[in-house]
Design a protein around this motif. Structure first.
Motif, PDB file in Angstrom:
ATOM      1  N   ALA A 190       0.836  -1.206   0.000  1.00  0.00           N
ATOM      2  CA  ALA A 190       0.000   0.000   0.000  1.00  0.00           C
ATOM      3  C   ALA A 190       0.867   1.251   0.000  1.00  0.00           C
ATOM      4  CB  ALA A 190      -0.929  -0.013   1.211  1.00  0.00           C
ATOM      5  N   ARG A 191       2.005   1.181   0.669  1.00  0.00           N
ATOM      6  CA  ARG A 191       2.926   2.313   0.720  1.00  0.00           C
ATOM      7  C   ARG A 191       3.695   2.461  -0.593  1.00  0.00           C
ATOM      8  NH1 ARG A 191       4.978   1.031   5.373  1.00  0.00           N
ATOM      9  NH2 ARG A 191       6.826  -0.052   4.620  1.00  0.00           N
ATOM     10  N   ARG A 192       3.893   1.350  -1.300  1.00  0.00           N
ATOM     11  CA  ARG A 192       4.664   1.358  -2.544  1.00  0.00           C
ATOM     12  C   ARG A 192       3.791   1.006  -3.750  1.00  0.00           C
ATOM     13  NH1 ARG A 192      10.077   0.942  -2.164  1.00  0.00           N
ATOM     14  NH2 ARG A 192       9.883   1.767  -4.295  1.00  0.00           N
ATOM     15  N   VAL A 193       2.553   1.464  -3.729  1.00  0.00           N
ATOM     16  CA  VAL A 193       1.603   1.097  -4.781  1.00  0.00           C
ATOM     17  C   VAL A 193       2.053   1.581  -6.154  1.00  0.00           C
ATOM     18  CG1 VAL A 193       0.144   3.148  -4.518  1.00  0.00           C
ATOM     19  CG2 VAL A 193      -0.864   0.995  -5.326  1.00  0.00           C
ATOM     20  N   ASP A 194       2.917   2.594  -6.187  1.00  0.00           N
ATOM     21  CA  ASP A 194       3.432   3.063  -7.480  1.00  0.00           C
ATOM     22  C   ASP A 194       4.218   1.976  -8.205  1.00  0.00           C
ATOM     23  OD1 ASP A 194       5.318   3.472  -5.257  1.00  0.00           O
ATOM     24  OD2 ASP A 194       6.670   4.273  -6.788  1.00  0.00           O
ATOM     25  N   MET A 195       4.708   0.989  -7.447  1.00  0.00           N
ATOM     26  CA  MET A 195       5.492  -0.097  -8.033  1.00  0.00           C
ATOM     27  C   MET A 195       4.665  -1.351  -8.275  1.00  0.00           C
ATOM     28  SD  MET A 195       8.409   1.195  -8.578  1.00  0.00           S
ATOM     29  CE  MET A 195       9.321  -0.292  -8.993  1.00  0.00           C
ATOM     30  N   ALA A 196       3.362  -1.244  -8.124  1.00  0.00           N
ATOM     31  CA  ALA A 196       2.500  -2.421  -8.258  1.00  0.00           C
ATOM     32  C   ALA A 196       2.658  -3.122  -9.612  1.00  0.00           C
ATOM     33  CB  ALA A 196       1.043  -2.039  -8.003  1.00  0.00           C
ATOM     34  N   PRO A 197       2.636  -2.394 -10.747  1.00  0.00           N
ATOM     35  CA  PRO A 197       2.813  -3.106 -12.023  1.00  0.00           C
ATOM     36  C   PRO A 197       4.150  -3.839 -12.115  1.00  0.00           C
ATOM     37  CG  PRO A 197       1.909  -0.918 -12.404  1.00  0.00           C
ATOM     38  CD  PRO A 197       2.338  -0.966 -10.963  1.00  0.00           C
ATOM     39  N   ALA A 198       5.196  -3.250 -11.554  1.00  0.00           N
ATOM     40  CA  ALA A 198       6.519  -3.880 -11.591  1.00  0.00           C
ATOM     41  C   ALA A 198       6.537  -5.170 -10.782  1.00  0.00           C
ATOM     42  CB  ALA A 198       7.577  -2.906 -11.068  1.00  0.00           C
ATOM     43  N   ILE A 199       5.874  -5.165  -9.629  1.00  0.00           N
ATOM     44  CA  ILE A 199       5.818  -6.367  -8.791  1.00  0.00           C
ATOM     45  C   ILE A 199       5.054  -7.476  -9.500  1.00  0.00           C
ATOM     46  CG2 ILE A 199       4.855  -7.312  -6.656  1.00  0.00           C
ATOM     47  CD1 ILE A 199       7.394  -5.693  -6.232  1.00  0.00           C
ATOM     48  N   LEU A 200       3.955  -7.125 -10.141  1.00  0.00           N
ATOM     49  CA  LEU A 200       3.180  -8.115 -10.884  1.00  0.00           C
ATOM     50  C   LEU A 200       4.030  -8.722 -12.002  1.00  0.00           C
ATOM     51  CD1 LEU A 200       0.473  -9.507 -11.411  1.00  0.00           C
ATOM     52  CD2 LEU A 200      -0.230  -7.494 -12.726  1.00  0.00           C
ATOM     53  N   ARG A 201       4.789  -7.887 -12.686  1.00  0.00           N
ATOM     54  CA  ARG A 201       5.655  -8.387 -13.763  1.00  0.00           C
ATOM     55  C   ARG A 201       6.752  -9.294 -13.210  1.00  0.00           C
ATOM     56  NH1 ARG A 201      10.021  -5.276 -17.157  1.00  0.00           N
ATOM     57  NH2 ARG A 201      10.191  -6.645 -18.978  1.00  0.00           N
ATOM     58  N   LEU A 202       7.292  -8.956 -12.052  1.00  0.00           N
ATOM     59  CA  LEU A 202       8.319  -9.798 -11.432  1.00  0.00           C
ATOM     60  C   LEU A 202       7.796 -11.213 -11.187  1.00  0.00           C
ATOM     61  CD1 LEU A 202      10.255  -7.844  -8.615  1.00  0.00           C
ATOM     62  CD2 LEU A 202      11.178  -8.874 -10.704  1.00  0.00           C
ATOM     63  N   PHE A 203       6.570 -11.310 -10.710  1.00  0.00           N
ATOM     64  CA  PHE A 203       5.995 -12.620 -10.415  1.00  0.00           C
ATOM     65  C   PHE A 203       5.872 -13.449 -11.692  1.00  0.00           C
ATOM     66  CE2 PHE A 203       2.160 -15.237  -9.039  1.00  0.00           C
ATOM     67  CZ  PHE A 203       2.903 -16.085  -8.245  1.00  0.00           C
ATOM     68  N   PHE A 204       5.410 -12.847 -12.780  1.00  0.00           N
ATOM     69  CA  PHE A 204       5.321 -13.544 -14.059  1.00  0.00           C
ATOM     70  C   PHE A 204       6.695 -14.045 -14.492  1.00  0.00           C
ATOM     71  CE2 PHE A 204       1.183 -11.680 -14.358  1.00  0.00           C
ATOM     72  CZ  PHE A 204       0.484 -12.398 -15.315  1.00  0.00           C
ATOM     73  N   HIS A 205       7.677 -13.168 -14.459  1.00  0.00           N
ATOM     74  CA  HIS A 205       8.994 -13.524 -14.953  1.00  0.00           C
ATOM     75  C   HIS A 205       9.689 -14.525 -14.039  1.00  0.00           C
ATOM     76  CE1 HIS A 205       9.778 -10.487 -18.310  1.00  0.00           C
ATOM     77  NE2 HIS A 205       8.502 -10.350 -17.973  1.00  0.00           N
ATOM     78  N   ASP A 206       9.317 -14.561 -12.787  1.00  0.00           N
ATOM     79  CA  ASP A 206       9.852 -15.585 -11.900  1.00  0.00           C
ATOM     80  C   ASP A 206       9.246 -16.944 -12.222  1.00  0.00           C
ATOM     81  OD1 ASP A 206      11.299 -16.675  -9.682  1.00  0.00           O
ATOM     82  OD2 ASP A 206       9.427 -16.674  -8.555  1.00  0.00           O
ATOM     83  N   CYS A 207       7.930 -17.014 -12.283  1.00  0.00           N
ATOM     84  CA  CYS A 207       7.250 -18.300 -12.431  1.00  0.00           C
ATOM     85  C   CYS A 207       7.547 -18.970 -13.764  1.00  0.00           C
ATOM     86  CB  CYS A 207       5.742 -18.126 -12.260  1.00  0.00           C
ATOM     87  SG  CYS A 207       5.246 -17.698 -10.567  1.00  0.00           S
ATOM     88  N   PHE A 208       7.752 -18.198 -14.827  1.00  0.00           N
ATOM     89  CA  PHE A 208       7.967 -18.791 -16.143  1.00  0.00           C
ATOM     90  C   PHE A 208       9.380 -19.339 -16.323  1.00  0.00           C
ATOM     91  CE2 PHE A 208       3.882 -17.304 -17.272  1.00  0.00           C
ATOM     92  CZ  PHE A 208       3.524 -17.921 -18.455  1.00  0.00           C
ATOM     93  N   VAL A 209      10.255 -19.099 -15.362  1.00  0.00           N
ATOM     94  CA  VAL A 209      11.611 -19.657 -15.405  1.00  0.00           C
ATOM     95  C   VAL A 209      11.828 -20.479 -14.137  1.00  0.00           C
ATOM     96  CG1 VAL A 209      14.080 -19.149 -15.477  1.00  0.00           C
ATOM     97  CG2 VAL A 209      12.482 -17.742 -16.790  1.00  0.00           C
ATOM     98  N   ASN A 210      11.865 -21.789 -14.266  1.00  0.00           N
ATOM     99  CA  ASN A 210      12.109 -22.690 -13.129  1.00  0.00           C
ATOM    100  C   ASN A 210      10.959 -22.761 -12.142  1.00  0.00           C
ATOM    101  OD1 ASN A 210      14.564 -23.421 -14.095  1.00  0.00           O
ATOM    102  ND2 ASN A 210      15.775 -22.541 -12.440  1.00  0.00           N
ATOM    103  N   GLY A 211       9.781 -22.243 -12.484  1.00  0.00           N
ATOM    104  CA  GLY A 211       8.683 -22.243 -11.528  1.00  0.00           C
ATOM    105  C   GLY A 211       8.783 -21.068 -10.569  1.00  0.00           C
ATOM    106  N   CYS A 212       7.804 -20.956  -9.685  1.00  0.00           N
ATOM    107  CA  CYS A 212       7.730 -19.816  -8.758  1.00  0.00           C
ATOM    108  C   CYS A 212       8.649 -20.061  -7.565  1.00  0.00           C
ATOM    109  CB  CYS A 212       6.282 -19.609  -8.300  1.00  0.00           C
ATOM    110  SG  CYS A 212       5.096 -19.494  -9.652  1.00  0.00           S
ATOM    111  N   ASP A 213       9.921 -19.739  -7.752  1.00  0.00           N
ATOM    112  CA  ASP A 213      10.945 -20.082  -6.760  1.00  0.00           C
ATOM    113  C   ASP A 213      11.817 -18.901  -6.369  1.00  0.00           C
ATOM    114  OD1 ASP A 213      12.275 -19.703  -9.125  1.00  0.00           O
ATOM    115  OD2 ASP A 213      13.491 -21.524  -8.990  1.00  0.00           O
ATOM    116  N   ALA A 214      11.438 -17.694  -6.779  1.00  0.00           N
ATOM    117  CA  ALA A 214      12.178 -16.469  -6.467  1.00  0.00           C
ATOM    118  C   ALA A 214      13.575 -16.450  -7.080  1.00  0.00           C
ATOM    119  CB  ALA A 214      12.269 -16.244  -4.955  1.00  0.00           C
ATOM    120  N   SER A 215      13.819 -17.270  -8.108  1.00  0.00           N
ATOM    121  CA  SER A 215      15.132 -17.270  -8.750  1.00  0.00           C
ATOM    122  C   SER A 215      15.420 -15.947  -9.448  1.00  0.00           C
ATOM    123  CB  SER A 215      15.250 -18.429  -9.733  1.00  0.00           C
ATOM    124  OG  SER A 215      14.267 -18.346 -10.748  1.00  0.00           O
TER     125      SER A 215
END
Length: 327
Positions: free
Chosen positions: A55-80
């Motif tokens: 809520a404090r960093r809502v300006d970065m919300a689209p970036a966070i959503l994109r990070l999750f996509f790019h994480d999961c599509f490589v090696n699964g959702c493992d924070a790699s």
């Protein structure tokens, strides 16, 4: 040497668990099915902590959503995708061109720091990304959903896969997009709904959409001429940053699909969803007129994508710092 062993077996009342190894060589029991209540006893305030930071960093919300996509599509959702480069390991962050414009790592660091204070060495970075993505969507006006939890963090990045074809290309045709999603266990409905994430955020470079607005061999001609001229102007003015959704780029709504109907999709891979008719085009038309249907399918697809697992023999742990392994 760190290793990971995975096998299915029955425990107690036939509850299916997964046997794996952490980076320290300790055997752990992982749930074969993630649960929203995974941290109920060990970190009961986890969701509130994540939501407060988002809520404090809502300006970065689209970036966070994109990070999750790019994480999961490589090696699964493992924070790699969060791992920094080291002398012995390349970073997915350096993958060209897919990941060079990723952002939001500092937001994940902020959430992790708060959770390490609240419940040390408990909540994985992979689960942080899953929760933060849900909150990013909800804070921008989109749907919310229960996030199944219980992921662990890998101790290895896979830059080769991020450089390769694990991530869908912005220049891809519909057939290629369907193939990439199918390889990750996702179907045409998932592809169409998840593409709706482009209702927020922006392309960071003209190179992402140059093929669409300038034409050329294999170009998609299904484009509104005034839109093509507008985006060519963006390219010629400098970096070429451009919103995916022209009207409401900071609101999670269904305008993206309305743009596709008007032939004003930014990327080739966007407009390919509504070209020659068929089931995918039908879904675009449904979502363009029925926001409730889009929200429901998007939430379901996010849960499905979030269940992508890292490969067997992948060493895992709960990282104390999302940018590096624990030792």
């Amino acid at each position: 040497m760190a290793f990971s062993l995975s096998m299915s077996f029955l425990v107690g009342s036939l509850a299916l668990l997964l046997l794996a190894s952490t980076g320290e060589g300790k055997l752990v029991l992982l749930p074969a099915k993630f649960s929203p209540n995974y941290y109920k006893k060990t970190c009961p305030d986890v969701q509130n902590v994540v939501r407060t930071v988002m809520a404090r960093r809502v300006d970065m919300a689209p970036a966070i959503l994109r990070l999750f996509f790019h994480d999961c599509f490589v090696n699964g959702c493992d924070a790699s995708v969060l791992l920094d480069r080291t002398d012995s390991m390349e970073s997915e962050k350096d993958a060209e061109p897919a990941n060079k414009s990723l952002a939001g790592f500092d937001v994940v660091d902020e959430i992790k720091a708060a959770l390490e204070h609240e419940c040390p060495a408990t909540v994985s970075c992979a689960d942080i990304l899953a929760l933060a993505s849900r909150d990013a969507v909800a804070l921008l006006g989109g749907p919310s959903w229960g996030v199944p939890l219980g992921r662990l963090d890998s101790r290895r990045a896979n830059k080769e896969a991020a450089d390769g074809d694990a991530l869908p290309s912005p220049h891809a045709g519909l057939g290629e997009l369907l193939k990439v999603f199918e390889e990750h266990g996702l179907d045409a409905r998932d592809l169409t709904a998840l593409s709706g994430a482009h209702t927020v955020g922006k392309a960071h470079s003209c190179e992402n959409y140059r093929d669409r607005v300038y034409g050329g061999e294999g170009a998609n001609d299904n484009i509104d001429p005034s839109f093509a001229a507008l985006r060519r102007h963006s390219c010629e003015q400098g970096s070429g940053e451009a919103p995916f959704d022209e009207k409401t780029p900071t609101v999670f709504d269904n305008r993206y699909f309305q743009d596709l109907l008007a032939r004003r999709g930014l990327l080739t891979s966007d407009q390919e969803l509504h070209t020659d008719g068929g089931p995918v085009s039908d879904l675009v038309e449904l979502y363009a007129t029925n926001r409730k249907a889009f929200f429901a399918d998007f939430a379901e697809a996010m849960v499905k994508m979030g269940d992508m697992r890292p490969p067997m023999l992948m060493p895992v742990e709960v990282r104390l710092n999302c940018r590096m392994v624990n030792y």
